[in-house]
Write a protein that holds these residues in place. Sequence first.
Motif, PDB file in Angstrom:
ATOM      1  N   LEU A  78       0.962  -1.232   0.103  1.00  0.00           N
ATOM      2  CA  LEU A  78      -0.091  -0.066  -0.058  1.00  0.00           C
ATOM      3  C   LEU A  78       1.019   1.260   0.019  1.00  0.00           C
ATOM      4  O   LEU A  78       1.967   1.189   0.632  1.00  0.00           O
ATOM      5  N   LEU A  79       0.557   2.305  -0.507  1.00  0.00           N
ATOM      6  CA  LEU A  79       1.359   3.427  -0.594  1.00  0.00           C
ATOM      7  C   LEU A  79       1.207   4.291   0.761  1.00  0.00           C
ATOM      8  O   LEU A  79       0.271   4.376   1.027  1.00  0.00           O
ATOM      9  N   PRO A  80       2.237   4.580   1.553  1.00  0.00           N
ATOM     10  CA  PRO A  80       2.224   4.933   2.777  1.00  0.00           C
ATOM     11  C   PRO A  80       1.615   6.464   2.901  1.00  0.00           C
ATOM     12  O   PRO A  80       1.048   6.550   4.168  1.00  0.00           O
ATOM     13  N   TRP A  81       1.657   7.345   1.974  1.00  0.00           N
ATOM     14  CA  TRP A  81       1.026   8.530   2.031  1.00  0.00           C
ATOM     15  C   TRP A  81      -0.330   8.630   1.517  1.00  0.00           C
ATOM     16  O   TRP A  81      -1.162   9.481   1.434  1.00  0.00           O
TER      17      TRP A  81
ATOM     18  N   LEU B 150       6.274  -1.540  -5.264  1.00  0.00           N
ATOM     19  CA  LEU B 150       5.158  -0.565  -5.473  1.00  0.00           C
ATOM     20  C   LEU B 150       4.804  -0.345  -6.832  1.00  0.00           C
ATOM     21  O   LEU B 150       3.920  -0.076  -7.379  1.00  0.00           O
ATOM     22  N   MET B 153       3.231  -3.185  -8.163  1.00  0.00           N
ATOM     23  CA  MET B 153       1.777  -3.107  -8.053  1.00  0.00           C
ATOM     24  C   MET B 153       0.953  -2.279  -8.729  1.00  0.00           C
ATOM     25  O   MET B 153      -0.082  -2.576  -9.247  1.00  0.00           O
ATOM     26  N   LYS B 167       0.916  10.137  -7.461  1.00  0.00           N
ATOM     27  CA  LYS B 167       0.649   9.312  -6.400  1.00  0.00           C
ATOM     28  C   LYS B 167       1.794   8.276  -6.012  1.00  0.00           C
ATOM     29  O   LYS B 167       1.748   7.961  -4.723  1.00  0.00           O
ATOM     30  N   LEU B 168       2.549   7.970  -6.945  1.00  0.00           N
ATOM     31  CA  LEU B 168       3.729   6.979  -6.495  1.00  0.00           C
ATOM     32  C   LEU B 168       5.150   7.659  -6.696  1.00  0.00           C
ATOM     33  O   LEU B 168       5.858   8.046  -5.689  1.00  0.00           O
ATOM     34  N   PRO B 171       5.633  11.558  -4.837  1.00  0.00           N
ATOM     35  CA  PRO B 171       5.662  11.579  -3.359  1.00  0.00           C
ATOM     36  C   PRO B 171       7.101  10.728  -2.807  1.00  0.00           C
ATOM     37  O   PRO B 171       7.554  11.219  -1.688  1.00  0.00           O
ATOM     38  N   ASN B 249       1.487  14.319   7.852  1.00  0.00           N
ATOM     39  CA  ASN B 249       0.396  13.124   7.854  1.00  0.00           C
ATOM     40  C   ASN B 249       0.569  11.946   7.920  1.00  0.00           C
ATOM     41  O   ASN B 249       0.167  11.127   8.790  1.00  0.00           O
ATOM     42  N   TRP B 250       1.508  11.382   7.174  1.00  0.00           N
ATOM     43  CA  TRP B 250       1.837   9.911   6.984  1.00  0.00           C
ATOM     44  C   TRP B 250       2.812   9.417   7.779  1.00  0.00           C
ATOM     45  O   TRP B 250       2.762   8.125   7.885  1.00  0.00           O
ATOM     46  N   LYS B 251       3.552  10.178   8.286  1.00  0.00           N
ATOM     47  CA  LYS B 251       4.831   9.297   9.172  1.00  0.00           C
ATOM     48  C   LYS B 251       4.771  10.035  10.302  1.00  0.00           C
ATOM     49  O   LYS B 251       4.536   9.158  11.235  1.00  0.00           O
TER      50      LYS B 251
END
Lengths: 237, 265
Positions: A78-81, B150, B153, B167-168, B171, B249-251
Amino acid sequence: MKETSKIYVEHICKSFGSLKVFDDFSLEFPEGKISAILGPSGCGKTSLLNILAGLLRVDSGRVATTKEVSYLFQEPRLLPWLTIRENIALVLQGKMAAGEIEATIDENLKATGLTDFSGYYPAQLSGGMLQRAAMARAFAFDAPLLLMDEPFKSLDLKTRSELITNFLQLWSLKPRTVITVTHDIKEGVMLGDFLLVLSGKPAQVSFQRKVTLLQTERSNNPQLMALEQELYQQLLA
Amino acid sequence: MKAFSINRNWISVLAILLVLAGWQLAAVRIHLPLLLPTPGQALKQVLELLLTADFWHHLGATLGRGLLGFGMALILGLAIGIAAGESKAVYSFFRPLIVVIRSTPVMSVIILALIWFRHERVPVFVAFLMAFPIVVQNIIEGFRGIDHQLIEMVYTYRVGYKDRLLKLYLPSLVPFIAAAISSGLGITWKVLIAAEVLAYPPWGIGTQMDTARVYLQTDKVFAWTLVVIGLGLFFDYLLDYLLKRPFRNWKTATGDSSAPARGHQ
Protein backbone atom coordinates in the motif's frame (compact mmCIF):
# COMPACT_ATOMS: atom_id res chain seq x y z
CA MET A 1 0.80 -12.60 -24.46
CA LYS A 2 -2.75 -13.56 -25.36
CA GLU A 3 -5.66 -12.06 -23.46
CA THR A 4 -8.46 -14.55 -22.88
CA SER A 5 -10.65 -15.80 -20.08
CA LYS A 6 -8.81 -19.11 -20.32
CA ILE A 7 -5.64 -19.08 -18.32
CA TYR A 8 -2.74 -21.23 -19.34
CA VAL A 9 0.93 -21.33 -20.24
CA GLU A 10 2.10 -23.46 -23.13
CA HIS A 11 5.65 -24.61 -23.83
CA ILE A 12 7.11 -21.64 -21.97
CA CYS A 13 10.83 -21.17 -21.45
CA LYS A 14 12.33 -18.65 -19.07
CA SER A 15 15.88 -18.29 -17.84
CA PHE A 16 17.53 -15.91 -15.41
CA GLY A 17 21.10 -15.85 -16.67
CA SER A 18 22.22 -19.45 -16.77
CA LEU A 19 19.41 -20.59 -14.45
CA LYS A 20 16.56 -22.24 -16.36
CA VAL A 21 13.36 -21.72 -14.40
CA PHE A 22 10.98 -22.98 -17.09
CA ASP A 23 11.94 -25.27 -19.93
CA ASP A 24 9.03 -26.25 -22.17
CA PHE A 25 6.55 -25.94 -19.32
CA SER A 26 2.78 -26.12 -19.90
CA LEU A 27 -0.12 -25.79 -17.47
CA GLU A 28 -3.78 -24.83 -17.63
CA PHE A 29 -5.78 -23.46 -14.72
CA PRO A 30 -9.49 -24.27 -14.29
CA GLU A 31 -11.78 -21.29 -14.79
CA GLY A 32 -13.62 -19.89 -11.77
CA LYS A 33 -11.79 -22.24 -9.41
CA ILE A 34 -8.96 -21.88 -6.91
CA SER A 35 -5.68 -23.46 -7.97
CA ALA A 36 -3.18 -23.88 -5.16
CA ILE A 37 0.47 -24.29 -6.07
CA LEU A 38 2.84 -25.79 -3.53
CA GLY A 39 6.53 -26.41 -3.89
CA PRO A 40 9.96 -25.69 -2.49
CA SER A 41 11.45 -22.18 -2.57
CA GLY A 42 12.94 -21.20 -5.90
CA CYS A 43 10.96 -23.71 -7.97
CA GLY A 44 9.37 -20.95 -10.06
CA LYS A 45 6.03 -20.46 -8.27
CA THR A 46 6.29 -16.69 -7.95
CA SER A 47 7.82 -16.42 -11.45
CA LEU A 48 4.76 -18.23 -12.82
CA LEU A 49 2.45 -15.74 -11.10
CA ASN A 50 4.53 -12.82 -12.38
CA ILE A 51 4.36 -14.23 -15.91
CA LEU A 52 0.56 -14.46 -15.66
CA ALA A 53 0.43 -10.92 -14.23
CA GLY A 54 2.44 -9.63 -17.18
CA LEU A 55 5.27 -8.50 -14.89
CA LEU A 56 7.70 -11.03 -16.31
CA ARG A 57 8.18 -11.94 -19.97
CA VAL A 58 8.83 -15.47 -21.11
CA ASP A 59 11.74 -16.16 -23.45
CA SER A 60 9.48 -18.31 -25.64
CA GLY A 61 6.13 -20.06 -25.53
CA ARG A 62 2.52 -18.95 -25.21
CA VAL A 63 0.93 -17.24 -22.25
CA ALA A 64 -2.84 -16.78 -22.12
CA THR A 65 -4.14 -14.61 -19.34
CA THR A 66 -6.92 -12.10 -18.68
CA LYS A 67 -6.58 -8.43 -19.55
CA GLU A 68 -7.17 -7.30 -15.99
CA VAL A 69 -5.40 -9.13 -13.18
CA SER A 70 -5.69 -8.67 -9.41
CA TYR A 71 -2.63 -9.55 -7.39
CA LEU A 72 -2.46 -10.13 -3.67
CA PHE A 73 1.23 -10.01 -2.85
CA GLN A 74 3.09 -11.37 0.12
CA GLU A 75 3.34 -7.80 1.40
CA PRO A 76 0.33 -5.44 1.45
CA ARG A 77 2.07 -3.02 -0.98
CA LEU A 78 0.00 0.00 0.00
CA LEU A 79 1.26 3.53 -0.64
CA PRO A 80 2.23 4.94 2.78
CA TRP A 81 1.08 8.49 1.97
CA LEU A 82 -2.43 7.47 0.92
CA THR A 83 -5.22 6.43 3.27
CA ILE A 84 -6.75 2.95 2.94
CA ARG A 85 -9.64 4.43 0.94
CA GLU A 86 -7.28 6.35 -1.35
CA ASN A 87 -5.14 3.25 -1.83
CA ILE A 88 -8.12 1.30 -3.10
CA ALA A 89 -9.32 4.24 -5.19
CA LEU A 90 -5.90 4.37 -6.86
CA VAL A 91 -6.46 1.06 -8.68
CA LEU A 92 -10.05 1.89 -9.64
CA GLN A 93 -9.41 5.40 -11.01
CA GLY A 94 -10.25 5.67 -14.71
CA LYS A 95 -11.85 2.24 -14.76
CA MET A 96 -15.29 3.21 -13.44
CA ALA A 97 -17.37 6.31 -12.71
CA ALA A 98 -16.59 8.31 -9.56
CA GLY A 99 -19.81 7.30 -7.78
CA GLU A 100 -19.22 3.68 -8.60
CA ILE A 101 -15.67 3.89 -7.21
CA GLU A 102 -16.95 5.13 -3.85
CA ALA A 103 -19.64 2.43 -3.70
CA THR A 104 -17.14 -0.32 -4.63
CA ILE A 105 -14.69 0.86 -1.98
CA ASP A 106 -17.42 0.99 0.69
CA GLU A 107 -18.63 -2.47 -0.22
CA ASN A 108 -15.17 -4.03 -0.05
CA LEU A 109 -14.17 -2.19 3.11
CA LYS A 110 -17.33 -3.50 4.72
CA ALA A 111 -16.65 -7.03 3.52
CA THR A 112 -13.16 -6.92 5.05
CA GLY A 113 -14.29 -5.22 8.26
CA LEU A 114 -12.31 -2.05 7.55
CA THR A 115 -15.12 0.49 7.24
CA ASP A 116 -14.02 2.35 10.36
CA PHE A 117 -10.42 2.47 9.19
CA SER A 118 -10.91 3.86 5.70
CA GLY A 119 -9.29 7.18 6.64
CA TYR A 120 -6.25 5.61 8.31
CA TYR A 121 -2.77 5.61 6.84
CA PRO A 122 -1.01 2.23 6.46
CA ALA A 123 1.51 3.07 9.21
CA GLN A 124 -1.39 3.30 11.65
CA LEU A 125 -2.67 -0.26 11.07
CA SER A 126 -1.49 -3.76 12.07
CA GLY A 127 -0.07 -6.30 9.60
CA GLY A 128 -3.33 -8.26 9.52
CA MET A 129 -5.39 -5.16 8.80
CA LEU A 130 -3.00 -4.08 6.07
CA GLN A 131 -3.34 -7.44 4.36
CA ARG A 132 -7.12 -7.12 4.70
CA ALA A 133 -6.88 -3.74 2.99
CA ALA A 134 -4.81 -5.31 0.22
CA MET A 135 -7.50 -7.98 -0.10
CA ALA A 136 -10.21 -5.32 -0.28
CA ARG A 137 -8.20 -3.68 -3.08
CA ALA A 138 -7.74 -6.99 -4.91
CA PHE A 139 -11.48 -7.73 -4.86
CA ALA A 140 -12.51 -4.14 -5.59
CA PHE A 141 -10.49 -4.35 -8.80
CA ASP A 142 -12.86 -6.20 -11.06
CA ALA A 143 -10.52 -8.72 -12.68
CA PRO A 144 -11.49 -12.25 -13.70
CA LEU A 145 -8.15 -13.52 -12.39
CA LEU A 146 -6.74 -13.14 -8.88
CA LEU A 147 -3.14 -14.12 -8.20
CA MET A 148 -2.00 -14.65 -4.62
CA ASP A 149 1.62 -15.03 -3.59
CA GLU A 150 1.61 -16.33 -0.02
CA PRO A 151 -0.46 -13.39 1.22
CA PHE A 152 -1.10 -14.95 4.64
CA LYS A 153 2.48 -16.02 5.25
CA SER A 154 3.67 -13.40 7.71
CA LEU A 155 0.54 -13.40 9.88
CA ASP A 156 -0.02 -15.10 13.22
CA LEU A 157 -2.16 -18.24 13.30
CA LYS A 158 -5.38 -16.57 14.47
CA THR A 159 -5.16 -13.64 12.05
CA ARG A 160 -4.26 -16.00 9.24
CA SER A 161 -7.30 -18.20 9.80
CA GLU A 162 -9.56 -15.11 10.05
CA LEU A 163 -8.17 -13.77 6.82
CA ILE A 164 -8.58 -17.07 4.99
CA THR A 165 -12.22 -17.22 6.12
CA ASN A 166 -12.65 -13.63 5.04
CA PHE A 167 -11.05 -14.40 1.68
CA LEU A 168 -13.45 -17.31 1.09
CA GLN A 169 -16.43 -15.08 1.91
CA LEU A 170 -15.27 -12.47 -0.56
CA TRP A 171 -14.54 -15.09 -3.17
CA SER A 172 -18.00 -16.65 -2.85
CA LEU A 173 -19.53 -13.21 -3.32
CA LYS A 174 -17.32 -12.37 -6.29
CA PRO A 175 -16.12 -15.65 -7.75
CA ARG A 176 -13.18 -15.53 -10.09
CA THR A 177 -10.25 -17.69 -11.12
CA VAL A 178 -7.71 -17.73 -8.31
CA ILE A 179 -4.15 -18.99 -8.46
CA THR A 180 -2.51 -19.05 -5.06
CA VAL A 181 1.02 -19.96 -4.13
CA THR A 182 1.65 -21.25 -0.63
CA HIS A 183 4.12 -23.17 1.48
CA ASP A 184 1.41 -24.17 3.90
CA ILE A 185 -0.09 -27.57 3.06
CA LYS A 186 -3.14 -27.01 5.27
CA GLU A 187 -3.83 -23.67 3.60
CA GLY A 188 -3.45 -25.26 0.15
CA VAL A 189 -5.87 -28.07 0.98
CA MET A 190 -8.28 -25.66 2.63
CA LEU A 191 -8.43 -23.39 -0.43
CA GLY A 192 -7.52 -25.32 -3.56
CA ASP A 193 -9.96 -26.95 -5.95
CA PHE A 194 -6.94 -27.88 -7.97
CA LEU A 195 -3.80 -28.72 -6.04
CA LEU A 196 -0.41 -28.99 -7.63
CA VAL A 197 3.12 -29.41 -6.50
CA LEU A 198 5.91 -27.87 -8.53
CA SER A 199 9.46 -29.06 -8.31
CA GLY A 200 12.42 -27.42 -9.95
CA LYS A 201 14.69 -26.45 -11.56
CA PRO A 202 13.51 -26.24 -14.31
CA ALA A 203 9.98 -26.36 -12.96
CA GLN A 204 7.76 -29.35 -13.50
CA VAL A 205 4.45 -30.48 -12.06
CA SER A 206 5.28 -33.42 -9.82
CA PHE A 207 1.81 -33.92 -8.39
CA GLN A 208 -1.73 -32.74 -9.14
CA ARG A 209 -5.10 -33.47 -7.64
CA LYS A 210 -8.63 -32.11 -7.93
CA VAL A 211 -10.65 -31.54 -4.79
CA THR A 212 -14.39 -31.53 -5.33
CA LEU A 213 -15.52 -30.75 -1.79
CA LEU A 214 -16.74 -27.22 -1.16
CA GLN A 215 -14.27 -25.09 0.82
CA THR A 216 -16.83 -24.66 3.59
CA GLU A 217 -17.04 -28.43 4.14
CA ARG A 218 -13.37 -29.13 4.34
CA SER A 219 -12.42 -28.82 7.99
CA ASN A 220 -11.55 -32.12 9.68
CA ASN A 221 -12.44 -34.22 6.64
CA PRO A 222 -10.54 -37.54 6.90
CA GLN A 223 -10.06 -37.79 3.13
CA LEU A 224 -8.40 -34.40 3.06
CA MET A 225 -6.23 -35.29 6.01
CA ALA A 226 -4.92 -38.19 3.95
CA LEU A 227 -4.35 -35.80 1.07
CA GLU A 228 -2.40 -33.50 3.38
CA GLN A 229 -0.24 -36.46 4.34
CA GLU A 230 0.32 -37.29 0.70
CA LEU A 231 1.31 -33.72 -0.08
CA TYR A 232 3.64 -33.72 2.89
CA GLN A 233 5.42 -36.78 1.48
CA GLN A 234 5.54 -35.16 -1.96
CA LEU A 235 7.14 -32.02 -0.66
CA LEU A 236 9.68 -33.95 1.38
CA ALA A 237 10.63 -36.11 -1.60
CA MET B 1 18.50 15.04 23.10
CA LYS B 2 17.23 18.59 23.56
CA ALA B 3 20.26 19.63 25.58
CA PHE B 4 22.40 18.30 22.77
CA SER B 5 20.59 20.28 20.09
CA ILE B 6 20.92 23.49 22.11
CA ASN B 7 24.64 22.78 22.37
CA ARG B 8 24.82 22.18 18.66
CA ASN B 9 23.16 25.53 17.93
CA TRP B 10 25.65 27.26 20.19
CA ILE B 11 28.51 25.54 18.37
CA SER B 12 27.18 26.90 15.04
CA VAL B 13 26.92 30.42 16.51
CA LEU B 14 30.43 30.06 17.89
CA ALA B 15 31.77 29.10 14.43
CA ILE B 16 30.19 32.19 12.85
CA LEU B 17 31.52 34.42 15.65
CA LEU B 18 34.99 32.99 15.16
CA VAL B 19 34.93 33.76 11.42
CA LEU B 20 33.71 37.30 12.15
CA ALA B 21 36.40 37.77 14.81
CA GLY B 22 39.08 36.54 12.40
CA TRP B 23 37.78 38.89 9.71
CA GLN B 24 37.70 41.81 12.15
CA LEU B 25 41.24 41.07 13.36
CA ALA B 26 42.61 40.81 9.83
CA ALA B 27 40.85 44.04 8.78
CA VAL B 28 42.17 45.95 11.80
CA ARG B 29 45.62 44.55 11.24
CA ILE B 30 45.74 45.38 7.50
CA HIS B 31 44.05 48.69 8.20
CA LEU B 32 43.25 49.31 4.56
CA PRO B 33 39.44 49.33 4.01
CA LEU B 34 40.18 49.41 0.30
CA LEU B 35 41.57 45.87 0.59
CA LEU B 36 39.57 44.50 3.47
CA PRO B 37 36.81 46.44 5.25
CA THR B 38 35.75 45.39 8.73
CA PRO B 39 32.57 43.32 9.17
CA GLY B 40 30.98 46.42 10.65
CA GLN B 41 31.77 48.52 7.56
CA ALA B 42 30.37 45.78 5.28
CA LEU B 43 27.23 45.49 7.36
CA LYS B 44 26.78 49.28 7.40
CA GLN B 45 27.02 49.20 3.62
CA VAL B 46 24.34 46.48 3.50
CA LEU B 47 22.02 48.62 5.62
CA GLU B 48 22.65 51.65 3.41
CA LEU B 49 21.92 49.55 0.33
CA LEU B 50 18.70 48.28 1.83
CA LEU B 51 17.42 51.83 2.05
CA THR B 52 17.85 52.58 -1.65
CA ALA B 53 15.14 51.83 -4.20
CA ASP B 54 17.72 50.57 -6.68
CA PHE B 55 18.79 47.82 -4.29
CA TRP B 56 15.38 46.14 -4.60
CA HIS B 57 15.45 46.55 -8.34
CA HIS B 58 18.87 44.87 -8.59
CA LEU B 59 17.87 42.15 -6.14
CA GLY B 60 14.60 41.55 -8.00
CA ALA B 61 16.40 41.28 -11.35
CA THR B 62 18.91 38.74 -10.04
CA LEU B 63 16.25 36.83 -8.13
CA GLY B 64 14.01 36.70 -11.21
CA ARG B 65 16.82 35.43 -13.43
CA GLY B 66 17.86 32.82 -10.88
CA LEU B 67 14.35 31.54 -10.33
CA LEU B 68 13.61 31.53 -14.06
CA GLY B 69 16.80 29.63 -14.96
CA PHE B 70 16.52 27.24 -12.06
CA GLY B 71 12.76 26.81 -12.51
CA MET B 72 13.31 25.68 -16.10
CA ALA B 73 16.08 23.34 -14.96
CA LEU B 74 13.81 21.90 -12.29
CA ILE B 75 10.84 21.28 -14.58
CA LEU B 76 12.90 19.86 -17.44
CA GLY B 77 15.14 17.93 -15.03
CA LEU B 78 12.12 16.37 -13.31
CA ALA B 79 10.55 15.38 -16.62
CA ILE B 80 13.73 13.88 -18.03
CA GLY B 81 14.77 12.34 -14.69
CA ILE B 82 11.43 10.53 -14.33
CA ALA B 83 11.40 9.45 -17.99
CA ALA B 84 14.95 8.14 -17.59
CA GLY B 85 13.90 6.32 -14.43
CA GLU B 86 11.02 4.62 -16.21
CA SER B 87 12.89 3.76 -19.40
CA LYS B 88 16.42 2.50 -19.78
CA ALA B 89 16.49 3.76 -23.38
CA VAL B 90 15.77 7.34 -22.24
CA TYR B 91 18.42 6.96 -19.55
CA SER B 92 21.02 5.76 -22.09
CA PHE B 93 20.12 8.68 -24.37
CA PHE B 94 20.50 11.43 -21.78
CA ARG B 95 23.35 10.06 -19.69
CA PRO B 96 26.23 11.12 -22.01
CA LEU B 97 24.61 14.53 -22.59
CA ILE B 98 24.38 15.12 -18.86
CA VAL B 99 27.99 14.07 -18.31
CA VAL B 100 29.08 16.48 -21.07
CA ILE B 101 27.12 19.40 -19.57
CA ARG B 102 28.40 18.59 -16.08
CA SER B 103 32.01 18.53 -17.24
CA THR B 104 31.82 21.76 -19.26
CA PRO B 105 33.59 24.63 -17.46
CA VAL B 106 31.20 27.35 -16.26
CA MET B 107 33.38 29.94 -17.98
CA SER B 108 33.00 28.22 -21.38
CA VAL B 109 29.25 28.27 -20.94
CA ILE B 110 29.24 31.94 -19.96
CA ILE B 111 31.51 32.96 -22.85
CA LEU B 112 29.48 31.02 -25.39
CA ALA B 113 26.27 32.43 -23.96
CA LEU B 114 27.73 35.94 -24.31
CA ILE B 115 28.27 35.22 -28.00
CA TRP B 116 24.83 33.69 -28.52
CA PHE B 117 22.39 35.67 -26.38
CA ARG B 118 21.36 39.16 -25.33
CA HIS B 119 22.97 40.30 -22.08
CA GLU B 120 19.93 39.82 -19.84
CA ARG B 121 19.48 36.27 -21.02
CA VAL B 122 23.05 35.09 -20.47
CA PRO B 123 22.74 34.58 -16.68
CA VAL B 124 19.40 32.78 -17.09
CA PHE B 125 20.88 30.38 -19.63
CA VAL B 126 23.97 29.74 -17.53
CA ALA B 127 21.95 29.12 -14.36
CA PHE B 128 19.70 26.75 -16.27
CA LEU B 129 22.54 24.77 -17.80
CA MET B 130 24.49 24.44 -14.57
CA ALA B 131 21.52 23.44 -12.38
CA PHE B 132 19.96 21.07 -14.91
CA PRO B 133 22.38 18.11 -14.57
CA ILE B 134 22.21 18.38 -10.78
CA VAL B 135 18.43 18.08 -10.86
CA VAL B 136 18.42 15.19 -13.37
CA GLN B 137 21.08 13.31 -11.43
CA ASN B 138 19.15 13.61 -8.17
CA ILE B 139 15.86 12.54 -9.74
CA ILE B 140 17.40 9.51 -11.49
CA GLU B 141 19.05 8.55 -8.22
CA GLY B 142 15.75 9.00 -6.40
CA PHE B 143 13.83 6.99 -8.97
CA ARG B 144 16.16 4.04 -8.39
CA GLY B 145 15.22 4.24 -4.74
CA ILE B 146 11.46 3.99 -5.33
CA ASP B 147 10.12 0.79 -3.79
CA HIS B 148 10.20 -1.72 -6.65
CA GLN B 149 7.33 -3.65 -5.11
CA LEU B 150 5.09 -0.60 -5.32
CA ILE B 151 6.05 -0.08 -8.97
CA GLU B 152 5.08 -3.71 -9.67
CA MET B 153 1.79 -3.15 -7.85
CA VAL B 154 0.81 -0.09 -9.90
CA TYR B 155 1.73 -1.86 -13.14
CA THR B 156 -0.25 -4.98 -12.22
CA TYR B 157 -3.33 -2.93 -11.40
CA ARG B 158 -2.86 -0.86 -14.57
CA VAL B 159 -2.73 2.45 -12.72
CA GLY B 160 -2.69 5.26 -15.32
CA TYR B 161 0.37 7.43 -15.92
CA LYS B 162 -1.09 10.50 -14.22
CA ASP B 163 -1.82 8.59 -11.01
CA ARG B 164 1.53 6.79 -11.14
CA LEU B 165 3.24 10.17 -11.43
CA LEU B 166 1.23 12.06 -8.84
CA LYS B 167 0.63 9.30 -6.30
CA LEU B 168 3.73 7.14 -6.51
CA TYR B 169 6.67 8.79 -8.26
CA LEU B 170 6.44 12.39 -7.02
CA PRO B 171 5.71 11.56 -3.34
CA SER B 172 8.55 8.99 -3.36
CA LEU B 173 10.86 11.56 -4.94
CA VAL B 174 10.16 14.40 -2.46
CA PRO B 175 13.43 14.00 -0.50
CA PHE B 176 15.37 13.89 -3.77
CA ILE B 177 13.52 16.85 -5.26
CA ALA B 178 14.40 18.69 -2.04
CA ALA B 179 18.05 17.73 -2.41
CA ALA B 180 17.94 18.78 -6.08
CA ILE B 181 16.45 22.18 -5.18
CA SER B 182 18.87 22.68 -2.33
CA SER B 183 22.06 21.94 -4.25
CA GLY B 184 20.68 23.23 -7.57
CA LEU B 185 19.72 26.61 -6.12
CA GLY B 186 23.06 26.82 -4.31
CA ILE B 187 24.95 26.51 -7.58
CA THR B 188 22.43 28.79 -9.33
CA TRP B 189 23.27 31.84 -7.20
CA LYS B 190 27.00 31.26 -7.64
CA VAL B 191 27.05 30.92 -11.44
CA LEU B 192 24.36 33.55 -11.84
CA ILE B 193 26.48 36.23 -10.18
CA ALA B 194 29.52 35.15 -12.24
CA ALA B 195 27.46 35.40 -15.42
CA GLU B 196 26.09 38.82 -14.43
CA VAL B 197 29.59 40.13 -13.74
CA LEU B 198 30.60 39.19 -17.28
CA ALA B 199 27.34 39.86 -19.12
CA TYR B 200 26.81 43.18 -17.34
CA PRO B 201 23.04 43.47 -17.66
CA PRO B 202 21.66 46.94 -16.67
CA TRP B 203 20.14 45.54 -13.46
CA GLY B 204 21.63 42.80 -11.33
CA ILE B 205 23.76 42.09 -8.27
CA GLY B 206 26.67 40.86 -10.43
CA THR B 207 26.68 44.13 -12.35
CA GLN B 208 26.70 46.06 -9.08
CA MET B 209 29.58 43.98 -7.75
CA ASP B 210 31.67 44.63 -10.83
CA THR B 211 30.84 48.35 -10.73
CA ALA B 212 31.93 48.43 -7.07
CA ARG B 213 35.17 46.67 -8.05
CA VAL B 214 35.87 49.20 -10.78
CA TYR B 215 35.37 52.10 -8.32
CA LEU B 216 37.38 50.24 -5.64
CA GLN B 217 34.37 50.17 -3.30
CA THR B 218 35.47 46.98 -1.57
CA ASP B 219 32.94 47.42 1.24
CA LYS B 220 30.20 47.37 -1.41
CA VAL B 221 31.59 44.16 -2.93
CA PHE B 222 31.42 42.61 0.53
CA ALA B 223 27.94 44.03 1.10
CA TRP B 224 26.57 42.50 -2.11
CA THR B 225 28.30 39.22 -1.28
CA LEU B 226 26.54 39.20 2.09
CA VAL B 227 23.25 39.86 0.28
CA VAL B 228 23.81 36.83 -1.99
CA ILE B 229 24.70 34.65 1.00
CA GLY B 230 21.52 35.88 2.70
CA LEU B 231 19.54 34.98 -0.42
CA GLY B 232 20.92 31.43 -0.35
CA LEU B 233 20.16 31.04 3.36
CA PHE B 234 16.64 32.38 2.90
CA PHE B 235 15.81 29.75 0.25
CA ASP B 236 17.47 27.00 2.25
CA TYR B 237 15.33 27.73 5.31
CA LEU B 238 12.22 28.24 3.19
CA LEU B 239 12.72 24.79 1.68
CA ASP B 240 13.24 23.26 5.11
CA TYR B 241 10.05 24.87 6.35
CA LEU B 242 7.98 23.77 3.35
CA LEU B 243 9.26 20.21 3.51
CA LYS B 244 8.27 19.64 7.08
CA ARG B 245 4.63 19.85 6.05
CA PRO B 246 3.87 17.05 3.57
CA PHE B 247 5.30 14.37 5.86
CA ARG B 248 3.27 15.38 8.89
CA ASN B 249 0.29 13.32 7.76
CA TRP B 250 1.63 9.94 6.95
CA LYS B 251 4.76 9.45 8.94
CA THR B 252 5.32 11.82 11.81
CA ALA B 253 1.65 11.55 12.79
CA THR B 254 2.25 7.93 13.69
CA GLY B 255 5.32 8.73 15.73
CA ASP B 256 7.66 7.40 13.08
CA SER B 257 10.70 9.58 13.18
CA SER B 258 12.20 8.12 10.02
CA ALA B 259 10.56 10.77 7.81
CA PRO B 260 13.09 12.13 5.35
CA ALA B 261 14.85 15.02 7.01
CA ARG B 262 17.31 17.35 5.45
CA GLY B 263 20.69 18.48 6.62
CA HIS B 264 20.77 20.52 9.74
CA GLN B 265 17.35 19.86 11.25
